[in-house]
Structure formats: structure tokens, C-alpha cells
Write a protein that holds these residues in place. Structure first.
Motif, PDB file in Angstrom:
ATOM      1  N   PRO A 143      -3.905   6.442  -4.454  1.00  9.03           N
ATOM      2  CA  PRO A 143      -2.718   5.871  -3.801  1.00  9.03           C
ATOM      3  C   PRO A 143      -1.513   6.803  -3.764  1.00  9.03           C
ATOM      4  CG  PRO A 143      -3.745   4.225  -5.203  1.00  9.03           C
ATOM      5  CD  PRO A 143      -4.436   5.527  -5.486  1.00  9.03           C
ATOM      6  N   PHE A 144      -1.436   7.757  -4.685  1.00  4.65           N
ATOM      7  CA  PHE A 144      -0.317   8.697  -4.664  1.00  4.65           C
ATOM      8  C   PHE A 144      -0.276   9.498  -3.362  1.00  4.65           C
ATOM      9  CE2 PHE A 144      -0.880   8.878  -9.541  1.00  4.65           C
ATOM     10  CZ  PHE A 144      -0.103   7.748  -9.693  1.00  4.65           C
ATOM     11  N   LEU A 145      -1.439   9.697  -2.749  1.00  2.00           N
ATOM     12  CA  LEU A 145      -1.500  10.466  -1.509  1.00  2.00           C
ATOM     13  C   LEU A 145      -0.989   9.671  -0.316  1.00  2.00           C
ATOM     14  CD1 LEU A 145      -4.953  12.235  -1.890  1.00  2.00           C
ATOM     15  CD2 LEU A 145      -2.677  13.069  -2.541  1.00  2.00           C
ATOM     16  N   LEU A 146      -0.882   8.349  -0.452  1.00  2.00           N
ATOM     17  CA  LEU A 146      -0.416   7.511   0.645  1.00  2.00           C
ATOM     18  C   LEU A 146       1.085   7.233   0.577  1.00  2.00           C
ATOM     19  CD1 LEU A 146      -3.318   4.893   0.714  1.00  2.00           C
ATOM     20  CD2 LEU A 146      -3.131   7.045   1.984  1.00  2.00           C
ATOM     21  N   MET A 147       1.735   7.718  -0.460  1.00  2.78           N
ATOM     22  CA  MET A 147       3.151   7.407  -0.662  1.00  2.78           C
ATOM     23  C   MET A 147       4.080   8.330   0.118  1.00  2.78           C
ATOM     24  SD  MET A 147       3.091   6.374  -4.694  1.00  2.78           S
ATOM     25  CE  MET A 147       2.077   4.982  -5.242  1.00  2.78           C
TER      26      MET A 147
ATOM     27  N   PHE B 226      -1.321   6.118   8.446  1.00  2.15           N
ATOM     28  CA  PHE B 226      -1.930   5.029   7.686  1.00  2.15           C
ATOM     29  C   PHE B 226      -0.981   3.843   7.569  1.00  2.15           C
ATOM     30  CE2 PHE B 226      -2.438   2.792   3.661  1.00  2.15           C
ATOM     31  CZ  PHE B 226      -3.774   2.428   3.715  1.00  2.15           C
ATOM     32  N   LYS B 227       0.267   4.112   7.219  1.00  2.00           N
ATOM     33  CA  LYS B 227       1.249   3.037   7.065  1.00  2.00           C
ATOM     34  C   LYS B 227       1.462   2.301   8.379  1.00  2.00           C
ATOM     35  CE  LYS B 227       3.736   5.385   3.352  1.00  2.00           C
ATOM     36  NZ  LYS B 227       4.977   6.074   2.959  1.00  2.00           N
ATOM     37  N   LEU B 228       1.530   3.040   9.485  1.00  2.00           N
ATOM     38  CA  LEU B 228       1.714   2.426  10.783  1.00  2.00           C
ATOM     39  C   LEU B 228       0.532   1.532  11.144  1.00  2.00           C
ATOM     40  CD1 LEU B 228       3.284   2.141  13.434  1.00  2.00           C
ATOM     41  CD2 LEU B 228       2.127   4.213  14.242  1.00  2.00           C
ATOM     42  N   ALA B 229      -0.677   2.030  10.958  1.00  2.00           N
ATOM     43  CA  ALA B 229      -1.871   1.257  11.279  1.00  2.00           C
ATOM     44  C   ALA B 229      -1.986   0.015  10.407  1.00  2.00           C
ATOM     45  CB  ALA B 229      -3.117   2.138  11.127  1.00  2.00           C
ATOM     46  N   TYR B 230      -1.629   0.141   9.127  1.00  2.00           N
ATOM     47  CA  TYR B 230      -1.722  -0.980   8.197  1.00  2.00           C
ATOM     48  C   TYR B 230      -0.779  -2.108   8.596  1.00  2.00           C
ATOM     49  CZ  TYR B 230      -2.522  -3.169   3.638  1.00  2.00           C
ATOM     50  OH  TYR B 230      -2.880  -4.023   2.641  1.00  2.00           O
ATOM     51  N   LYS B 231       0.437  -1.745   9.002  1.00  2.00           N
ATOM     52  CA  LYS B 231       1.406  -2.750   9.406  1.00  2.00           C
ATOM     53  C   LYS B 231       0.982  -3.451  10.693  1.00  2.00           C
ATOM     54  CE  LYS B 231       5.495  -0.735   7.224  1.00  2.00           C
ATOM     55  NZ  LYS B 231       6.819  -0.099   7.450  1.00  2.00           N
ATOM     56  N   VAL B 232       0.447  -2.690  11.639  1.00  2.00           N
ATOM     57  CA  VAL B 232       0.023  -3.253  12.913  1.00  2.00           C
ATOM     58  C   VAL B 232      -1.151  -4.212  12.728  1.00  2.00           C
ATOM     59  CG1 VAL B 232      -1.018  -2.729  15.144  1.00  2.00           C
ATOM     60  CG2 VAL B 232       0.892  -1.361  14.307  1.00  2.00           C
TER      61      VAL B 232
ATOM     62  N   MET C 226       0.809  -1.207   0.000  1.00  2.00           N
ATOM     63  CA  MET C 226       0.000   0.000   0.000  1.00  2.00           C
ATOM     64  C   MET C 226       0.848   1.266   0.000  1.00  2.00           C
ATOM     65  SD  MET C 226      -3.207  -0.691  -0.203  1.00  2.00           S
ATOM     66  CE  MET C 226      -3.970   0.815   0.365  1.00  2.00           C
ATOM     67  N   SER C 227       2.091   1.163   0.439  1.00  2.00           N
ATOM     68  CA  SER C 227       2.916   2.357   0.527  1.00  2.00           C
ATOM     69  C   SER C 227       4.058   2.361  -0.490  1.00  2.00           C
ATOM     70  CB  SER C 227       3.505   2.483   1.942  1.00  2.00           C
ATOM     71  OG  SER C 227       4.282   1.349   2.264  1.00  2.00           O
ATOM     72  N   ASN C 228       4.167   1.333  -1.299  1.00  2.00           N
ATOM     73  CA  ASN C 228       5.255   1.266  -2.279  1.00  2.00           C
ATOM     74  C   ASN C 228       5.052   2.283  -3.405  1.00  2.00           C
ATOM     75  OD1 ASN C 228       6.552  -0.747  -0.937  1.00  2.00           O
ATOM     76  ND2 ASN C 228       5.901  -2.392  -2.292  1.00  2.00           N
ATOM     77  N   MET C 229       6.150   2.776  -3.933  1.00  2.00           N
ATOM     78  CA  MET C 229       6.073   3.636  -5.107  1.00  2.00           C
ATOM     79  C   MET C 229       5.765   2.788  -6.344  1.00  2.00           C
ATOM     80  SD  MET C 229       6.615   6.871  -4.556  1.00  2.00           S
ATOM     81  CE  MET C 229       7.246   7.444  -6.123  1.00  2.00           C
ATOM     82  N   TYR C 230       4.925   3.315  -7.232  1.00  2.00           N
ATOM     83  CA  TYR C 230       4.744   2.675  -8.521  1.00  2.00           C
ATOM     84  C   TYR C 230       5.997   2.925  -9.362  1.00  2.00           C
ATOM     85  CZ  TYR C 230      -0.354   2.491  -7.623  1.00  2.00           C
ATOM     86  OH  TYR C 230      -1.593   2.242  -7.108  1.00  2.00           O
TER      87      TYR C 230
END
Length: 272
Positions: free
Chosen positions: A208-212, A264-270, A163-167
Motif C-alpha cells: 500500500p505504500f506504493l499507492l500513496m 489507480f486512485k482515479l479508477a478506484y473512485k470512478v 486505499m489512498s490514505n496515509m497510515y
């Protein structure tokens, strides 16, 4: 190349001499198919033993062009039941897919092969990112549609960092191509009645660009489909949180966008 499967009448394995990508593989399967209905299963996933029998029985019983069902999103340590909505018409389902309220994935849907043939619908060979948007073209031409409220398909997602990877540049090119292609096709089929919903699809494609979490991606968000930004607050099929995030980006409040992407990235990993 076609290889017959021993012990299974009318069953074959098709291979390409070189890797042409997933959309081309789907097209080869469509060219080989002779049955009444088409089903796609991706290589990393699996289905319940009674999936095809159940969906096919419902399709025949109600003379449906398309049948869809719920699915399971499987992570390394847990899983989520992904419930899908029900609609009385294919047009209502199509609008929901454009809005983001229903998934347009190919793998939880059984489709009458005649739709592919009669309307010359193929997947965008060479453009794999977002290629399953093709499913929306089938709904645009479908008659009777049916929803089965049970999860048969298991979608495996082991890379929780995705979810956080760059395209890559190629991913961006493929996604942009497919969004442009499907938007033109749908406007050509449904006319201006779908203009707002197509704008929702464009907003979803660049979300998704906003989550990068970097200015290069934020710049890309601003460049892609600026004409769709005026519809940000009108899409009630997605969460208020997502609408707020897009609105902040539209108004250049990228500090707030960046803070949200970190959380978002922290919550997703947890969680997953």
C-alpha cells in the motif's frame, strides 16, 4: 463485565471499562466462549441469516477444524462478489493466504475453539492493524478444512478513499509488529519451507505504500523488509500489474510508480 442477554440461554454481552481495541475484545470473547466453534463478526458488517447454521452443519458433517466461505464487498453504490479458493489441506490454504491468493480475514471463517485453546492462540492485544493475520496461526495447526462456495458475509466499505490514505505512525507500528510477529510464529511452526511465502506476506504488507503517491511512503517501502524484494516476480498469486509495480519500486523507478498511483486512485473512485 458480562451481561446476560434476556431470552437467550448462555448468551452474554461483554464490555471493557475502557476501549482496549479490537484484538483485546476478540480475546475477551475467546475467554468467555464455551461452544465448539468460534465465529467473529465485525460491528459495521452483517451476515446472511443461514450463515452460521450452514457453516456449522458442514463443519460437523465433515469433522472440519475450519470452514470458510465467499463474501460480499459492499460499497456505497454497488457491491462485488468476492469468491474464495478451495483447498484440500490447511497447509495449502495457509500458503495461499501468505501469497495473497486467499484472504486471512477472521469474519468469513468458522474455527474449532479447540485450536485456540490447545495452541494458546490469542490476537495481538494493542496492535489492531493487521490483527486478523492471527487466522494463519490457526490454519498452521488445523487438520481438516472445508470451503463452502457461497457468500454469507457482507463487508461494508463506505470510505472509498481508504486505499489512498496515509497510515498514521501508530498504524505503521501496529502493522510492522503484527507482520514480524506472525512471520516469526509461522517460521517457528513450519520451518524454512515457508520462507518464500512469508516473504510474499511482507511484500503484501508494504505494497500500500506504493499507492500513496509520495516520497515519504516510497522511502518506507524501501526500508521495510528489503530481504523480501528478491521474491517480487515469483508470486504468481497476485496480478502481474502489482508485481511490475513492486519491481519498479525495487529498481527505484518511482516516477512510474507515482503515475500508476494517480491512475489507480482515479479508477478506484470512478468504479466504487
Amino acid at each position: 463485565m458480562e451481561t446476560k442477554i434476556r431470552g437467550l440461554p448462555n448468551a452474554y454481552v461483554a464490555t471493557h471499562e475502557i476501549n482496549k481495541g479490537l484484538p483485546a475484545a476478540r480475546n475477551t470473547g475467546l475467554q468467555m466462549a464455551r461452544g465448539e466453534y468460534i465465529f467473529h463478526c465485525d460491528s459495521d458488517d452483517f451476515v446472511e441469516p443461514d450463515m452460521l447454521e450452514t457453516l456449522y452443519t458442514e463443519a460437523v458433517r465433515k469433522q472440519a477444524d475450519i470452514v470458510w466461505c465467499d463474501w460480499i464487498l459492499s460499497f456505497e453504490k454497488n457491491e462485488r462478489y468476492m469468491k474464495q479458493p478451495s483447498f484440500d489441506t490447511a497447509y495449502e490454504a495457509l500458503k495461499a493466504m501468505l501469497e495473497g491468493g486467499m484472504k486471512y480475514n477472521v469474519w468469513n471463517k468458522l474455527v474449532r475453539r479447540k485450536l485456540y485453546v490447545d495452541y494458546e492462540i490469542l490476537f495481538p492485544a494493542g496492535y489492531g492493524m493487521g490483527e486478523d493475520m492471527t487466522m494463519m496461526l490457526l490454519f498452521a495447526h488445523a487438520g481438516k478444512v472445508i470451503y463452502v462456495p457461497k457468500a454469507f458475509y457482507h463487508y461494508i466499505k463506505l470510505n472509498t478513499n481508504a486505499m489512498s490514505n496515509m497510515y498514521t505512525d501508530r498504524h505503521k507500528e501496529e502493522l510492522k509488529h503484527n507482520v514480524d510477529w506472525i512471520s516469526d510464529k509461522l517460521i517457528g511452526t513450519g520451518g524454512e519451507d515457508l520462507k518464500k511465502e512469508v516473504s510474499f506476506l511482507k511484500l503484501e504488507a508494504k505494497f500500500p505504500f506504493l499507492l500513496m503517491g509520495n516520497m515519504q511512503s516510497y522511502k518506507l517501502w524501501k526500508e521495510w523488509y528489503p530481504e523480501a524484494n528478491k521474491y517480487i516476480l515469483q508470486n504468481h498469486a497476485i496480478s502481474m500489474r502489482n508485481r511490475w509495480l513492486q519491481w519498479c519500486a525495487w529498481k527505484n523507478m518511482f516516477t512510474l510508480v507515482w503515475i500508476y498511483s494517480r491512475l489507480f486512485k482515479l479508477a478506484y473512485k470512478v468504479l466504487y
